[in-house]
Scaffold this active site. Structure first.
Site, mmCIF file in Angstrom:
data_model
loop_
_atom_site.group_PDB
_atom_site.id
_atom_site.type_symbol
_atom_site.label_atom_id
_atom_site.label_comp_id
_atom_site.label_asym_id
_atom_site.label_seq_id
_atom_site.Cartn_x
_atom_site.Cartn_y
_atom_site.Cartn_z
ATOM 1 N N GLN A 129 0.840 -1.197 0.000
ATOM 2 C CA GLN A 129 0.000 0.000 0.000
ATOM 3 C C GLN A 129 0.869 1.238 0.000
ATOM 4 O OE1 GLN A 129 -0.419 1.984 3.172
ATOM 5 N NE2 GLN A 129 -2.555 2.602 3.169
ATOM 6 N N THR A 157 -3.679 4.634 -1.267
ATOM 7 C CA THR A 157 -4.659 5.121 -0.295
ATOM 8 C C THR A 157 -4.780 6.631 -0.419
ATOM 9 O OG1 THR A 157 -4.335 3.315 1.267
ATOM 10 C CG2 THR A 157 -5.160 5.378 2.159
ATOM 11 N N LYS A 256 -7.982 2.997 -2.654
ATOM 12 C CA LYS A 256 -8.674 2.881 -1.364
ATOM 13 C C LYS A 256 -9.119 4.260 -0.878
ATOM 14 C CE LYS A 256 -7.901 1.219 3.366
ATOM 15 N NZ LYS A 256 -8.051 2.504 4.055
ATOM 16 N N ASP A 311 -13.874 -1.800 4.129
ATOM 17 C CA ASP A 311 -13.281 -1.933 5.461
ATOM 18 C C ASP A 311 -13.946 -0.940 6.389
ATOM 19 O OD1 ASP A 311 -11.382 0.530 6.085
ATOM 20 O OD2 ASP A 311 -11.032 0.025 3.998
ATOM 21 N N GLY A 312 -13.813 -1.205 7.690
ATOM 22 C CA GLY A 312 -14.373 -0.313 8.696
ATOM 23 C C GLY A 312 -15.483 -0.971 9.492
ATOM 24 N N GLY A 313 -15.208 -1.309 10.746
ATOM 25 C CA GLY A 313 -16.241 -1.823 11.641
ATOM 26 C C GLY A 313 -16.417 -3.318 11.651
ATOM 27 N N ILE A 314 -15.597 -4.076 10.916
ATOM 28 C CA ILE A 314 -15.718 -5.536 10.900
ATOM 29 C C ILE A 314 -15.236 -6.092 12.237
ATOM 30 C CG2 ILE A 314 -14.970 -7.676 9.816
ATOM 31 C CD1 ILE A 314 -16.622 -6.098 7.898
ATOM 32 N N ARG A 315 -16.127 -6.745 12.976
ATOM 33 C CA ARG A 315 -15.766 -7.304 14.278
ATOM 34 C C ARG A 315 -16.168 -8.766 14.433
ATOM 35 N NH1 ARG A 315 -13.441 -3.350 13.870
ATOM 36 N NH2 ARG A 315 -13.127 -1.628 15.345
ATOM 37 N N GLY A 334 -8.705 -4.156 10.099
ATOM 38 C CA GLY A 334 -7.592 -3.405 10.658
ATOM 39 C C GLY A 334 -7.494 -3.579 12.163
ATOM 40 N N ARG A 335 -8.330 -2.854 12.911
ATOM 41 C CA ARG A 335 -8.248 -2.943 14.367
ATOM 42 C C ARG A 335 -8.437 -4.378 14.850
ATOM 43 N NH1 ARG A 335 -10.825 1.879 13.480
ATOM 44 N NH2 ARG A 335 -9.796 3.732 14.362
#
Length: 393
Positions: A129, A157, A256, A311-315, A334-335
């Protein structure tokens, strides 16, 4: 490898990571921008979609395999490129090994602590990236270094607005280096987490906050802070700049940070193979809705011309299934993997990926789908009438 620490779900991994990391390090991992509204919204959006489980015609086998950017992967979860993963001595190389063990690809950030050569050796499905930092000559040299190292695809990105403010005391960026003054300032926090600090001492690898993938033309490696200053001074790339980058790379290419149909169509025009619907995990403009809300319309507009990721918020695995049902080819996390990395290094990342894989399979079994190619909007129930999901075309 580190001693195995089991966690049953990502919420437990998050709690363990918070307990293990020094406060400043934890906040840097957890934080969104400004008040963190978008950070919370990224998770809330998934809670506004549900499923209708079935009890008949359940599958006898479940196929989660797919491909992205020319890479075959065992399930539709890819490691997101996240900068400065020096929250565990295993670093980006450990993350890459965990992804390889799970049969998936790893995204490597320009801001990584480990060089692309080491990561590509650990995972032959490495996606590099790139951030637009410095001159075109410097950018070209970094692209060619990634190619020579064996990176299989390139992500550029673009979703960063240079607004690193936080309402809860998180530093805007890591310090410029690890010289005596910086080490003195950080020492009390490091010593407050002896297990974390001791893991670095045992490995003899104290983070120096250099960013080897943002090397300069003379071959020198800048510290994070110096590279950050250069980043802020570099004019944002134009459409022509990104087209130049796409032609320079020549291989599988992803843009991205897309949130509008207009930008998605511009990416198609410049020849992108994939786009990432993303708000930088809540770290771009606070107040921007979850990318999950944009996803269906973007898929309807360009999904037959380009691979669409999110992406964003996948738990949890069910979140992955929701994104795929709305048309995503795959998701980046990510997190989620950072929590596992903080708790138990490479093994912790692998545990996170296995939890997500199991969640995908369990959800697909419950809704009667045997392959991810069968997922559609008909599998979802909209729980919030304000969450607009266009009917499947």
């Amino acid at each position: 490898m580190s001693k195995r620490i089991r966690f049953r779900n990502l919420a437990e991994a998050e709690r363990l990571a918070k307990r293990r990391l020094p406060r400043a390090v934890w906040l840097a991992v957890k934080a969104g921008n400004e008040q963190g509204w978008t950070l919370d919204e990224n998770i809330q959006a998934f809670n506004e979609l549900g499923f209708s489980p079935t009890v008949f015609d359940r599958p006898t086998r479940i196929d989660t395999k797919t491909s992205l950017l020319g890479l075959d992967i065992d399930f539709p979860v890819v490691i997101s490129p996240v900068g400065a993963q020096a929250i565990h001595p295993d670093g980006e190389v450990g993350v890459a090994r965990a992804a390889a063990r799970a049969g998936t690809a790893v995204g490597l950030s320009s801001w990584a602590s480990d060089p692309v050569q080491d990561v590509a050796r650990a995972n032959d499905k490495t996606i590099f990236q790139l951030y637009w930092v410095g001159t075109k000559a410097e950018i070209e040299a970094r692209v060619e270094a990634a190619r020579a190292a064996g990176a299989k695809a390139l992500i550029v990105t673009l979703d960063w607005s240079h607004t690193p403010r936080r309402d809860w005391g998180v530093p805007p960026a890591p310090p410029s280096d690890m010289k005596l003054r910086t080490m003195t300032e950080l020492a009390p926090e490091a010593l407050s987490r002896p297990l974390w600090f001791g893991s670095y001492l045992r490995r003899g690898r104290i983070p120096d906050l250099k960013v080897p993938n943002l090397f300069e033309l003379d071959g020198s490696t800048p510290y994070f802070g110096a590279a950050w200053s250069r980043f802020e001074e570099t004019p944002a790339p134009t459409w022509d700049d990104v087209k130049w980058l796409r032609e320079l790379w020549g291989g599988p290419f992803m843009v991205k940070g897309i949130n509008t149909i207009k930008d998605a169509k511009l990416c198609v025009d410049l020849g992108a193979d994939a786009i990432g619907v993303s708000n930088h995990g809540g770290n771009n403009i606070d107040g921007s809705p979850s990318p999950l809300r944009y996803l269906p319309s973007i898929v309807d507009a360009v999904g037959d011309q380009v691979e669409v990721t999110l992406d964003g918020g996948i738990r949890r695995g069910s979140d992955v299934v929701k994104a795929l049902a709305l048309g995503a080819r795959a998701v980046f996390v990510g997190r989620a993997f950072l929590y596992g990395l903080a708790v138990n290094g490479e093994d912790g990342v692998h545990e996170v990926l296995q939890i997500l894989r199991s969640g995908i399979r369990e959800t697909m079994f419950g809704i009667g789908r045997s392959s991810i190619g069968e997922l559609s909007r008909e599998d979802l129930m909209v729980l919030n009438p304000h969450f607009f999901v266009p009917p499947a075309s």
